[in-house]
Design a protein around this motif. Structure first.
Motif, mmCIF file in Angstrom:
data_model
loop_
_atom_site.group_PDB
_atom_site.id
_atom_site.type_symbol
_atom_site.label_atom_id
_atom_site.label_comp_id
_atom_site.label_asym_id
_atom_site.label_seq_id
_atom_site.Cartn_x
_atom_site.Cartn_y
_atom_site.Cartn_z
ATOM 1 N N ILE A 191 31.835 20.051 4.696
ATOM 2 C CA ILE A 191 30.636 19.879 5.515
ATOM 3 C C ILE A 191 29.958 18.604 5.030
ATOM 4 N N ILE A 192 29.858 17.637 5.921
ATOM 5 C CA ILE A 192 29.331 16.323 5.554
ATOM 6 C C ILE A 192 27.892 16.206 6.040
ATOM 7 N N PHE A 193 26.988 15.925 5.111
ATOM 8 C CA PHE A 193 25.577 15.737 5.424
ATOM 9 C C PHE A 193 25.250 14.255 5.320
ATOM 10 N N ASP A 194 25.181 13.594 6.472
ATOM 11 C CA ASP A 194 24.781 12.194 6.521
ATOM 12 C C ASP A 194 23.270 12.111 6.728
ATOM 13 N N GLU A 195 22.795 10.886 6.782
ATOM 14 C CA GLU A 195 21.352 10.688 6.956
ATOM 15 C C GLU A 195 20.861 11.259 8.280
ATOM 16 N N ASP A 196 21.691 11.174 9.317
ATOM 17 C CA ASP A 196 21.216 11.551 10.651
ATOM 18 C C ASP A 196 21.937 12.755 11.256
ATOM 19 N N LYS A 197 22.886 13.378 10.520
ATOM 20 C CA LYS A 197 23.609 14.492 11.137
ATOM 21 C C LYS A 197 24.377 15.293 10.095
ATOM 22 N N MET A 198 24.761 16.504 10.512
ATOM 23 C CA MET A 198 25.725 17.318 9.785
ATOM 24 C C MET A 198 27.023 17.299 10.572
ATOM 25 N N PHE A 199 28.136 17.086 9.878
ATOM 26 C CA PHE A 199 29.416 16.922 10.568
ATOM 27 C C PHE A 199 30.508 17.710 9.854
ATOM 28 N N VAL A 200 31.340 18.368 10.645
ATOM 29 C CA VAL A 200 32.496 19.095 10.117
ATOM 30 C C VAL A 200 33.723 18.703 10.925
ATOM 31 N N GLN A 201 34.818 18.423 10.229
ATOM 32 C CA GLN A 201 36.106 18.254 10.904
ATOM 33 C C GLN A 201 37.110 19.183 10.232
ATOM 34 N N LEU A 229 39.118 20.506 15.118
ATOM 35 C CA LEU A 229 37.764 20.959 15.433
ATOM 36 C C LEU A 229 36.783 19.953 14.867
ATOM 37 N N GLU A 230 35.789 19.579 15.670
ATOM 38 C CA GLU A 230 34.740 18.684 15.197
ATOM 39 C C GLU A 230 33.372 19.242 15.596
ATOM 40 N N LEU A 231 32.541 19.457 14.592
ATOM 41 C CA LEU A 231 31.177 19.941 14.818
ATOM 42 C C LEU A 231 30.207 18.821 14.489
#
Length: 259
Positions: free
Chosen positions: A30-40, A50-52
């Motif tokens: 689970i990647i927490f960037d400055e502007d979003k949370m992203f999962v691949q 799958l991409e969230l």
């Protein structure tokens, strides 16, 4: 990193997202960037992705340190499944910590607050880049209809064949033991539909992987499907707006008739 979800509808959505993510991969980043949370997440057979994508503004509180958190998807779902519907979600991971803290709390005194410490997973997974492309055919239909069709087609075979033209869309499934099922989708019944002029598309996809994707149907009223011959099928659930999405890519099956 620290996030909070106090909106009960969003908290339910967040929990539901991870309910079926375990079907795709045992461990996820689970990647927490400055502007979003992203999962691949990529399935073990490398057939589907799958991409969230959830923007920071979607959360009620979002504090990040550009963190990548590796979790076991099965354990994470078990934790989320203990949450009562009236409880808020708080997830925290301090820098250099080896544990993810998950807390459920509410003002309802009849429901007890819960706190979990979840061991992190050191997952060295390479991110796959999926390029944007122009699709030959695109349409949207109610996600419940998509779920029902996939479940029914799956009873009659392992592969869904789709034929798409300007006039109609037909889905097929067949096997020697169970026979054949076909379903015709009336273009007028679709929320949206577009196809290149004169185009006729015939493609095949794994019904097992479509079944996994269809399990997320409760997250959105509609599902968007995009096709291009020889390329993965794109399936998108919009989770409230165009920036908050759960997106899938499913590689087509290659038949003897393909060039």
């Amino acid at each position: 990193m620290k996030i909070q979800i106090t909106n009960p509808v969003k908290a339910d959505t967040f929990s539901a997202i991870f309910q079926n993510m375990k079907l795709f991969a045992d461990n996820i980043n689970i990647i927490f960037d400055e502007d979003k949370m992203f999962v691949q997440a990529i399935d073990s057979g490398h057939v589907s992705i799958l991409e969230l994508n959830i923007p920071a503004a979607w959360f009620d509180s979002y504090e990040q340190t550009n963190a990548t958190v590796g979790v076991n998807s099965v354990i994470f779902f078990k934790i989320l499944s203990t949450r009562d519907k009236c409880q808020n979600i708080e997830i925290q991971c301090d820098e250099d910590s080896e544990k993810l803290l998950v807390r459920f709390a509410s003002d309802n005194k009849t429901v007890f607050d819960k706190t979990f410490e979840m061991p992190l997973v050191d997952l060295d997974a390479e991110m796959m880049s999926v390029p944007d492309m122009e699709y030959q055919a695109e349409f949207a239909l109610p996600s419940t209809n998509f779920y029902n069709l996939v479940n029914q087609l799956k009873m009659f075979g392992e592969t869904m064949d789709i034929e798409c033209s300007e006039e109609k869309i037909i889905l097929f499934s067949n096997s020697q033991d169970c026979g054949k099922m076909s379903a015709e989708i009336n273009i007028d019944d679709l929320t949206s539909f577009s196809i290149e002029e004169g185009e006729q598309i015939k493609m095949s996809f794994s019904l097992m992987h479509l079944y996994y994707i269809a399990q997320f149907h409760k997250l959105a009223k509609e599902v968007e499907m995009s096709f291009k011959r020889g390329y993965p099928l794109q399936i998108v659930y919009n989770l409230g707006d165009s920036d908050t999405t759960l997106r899938f890519y499913l590689a087509p099956k290659i038949s003897e008739d393909d060039d």
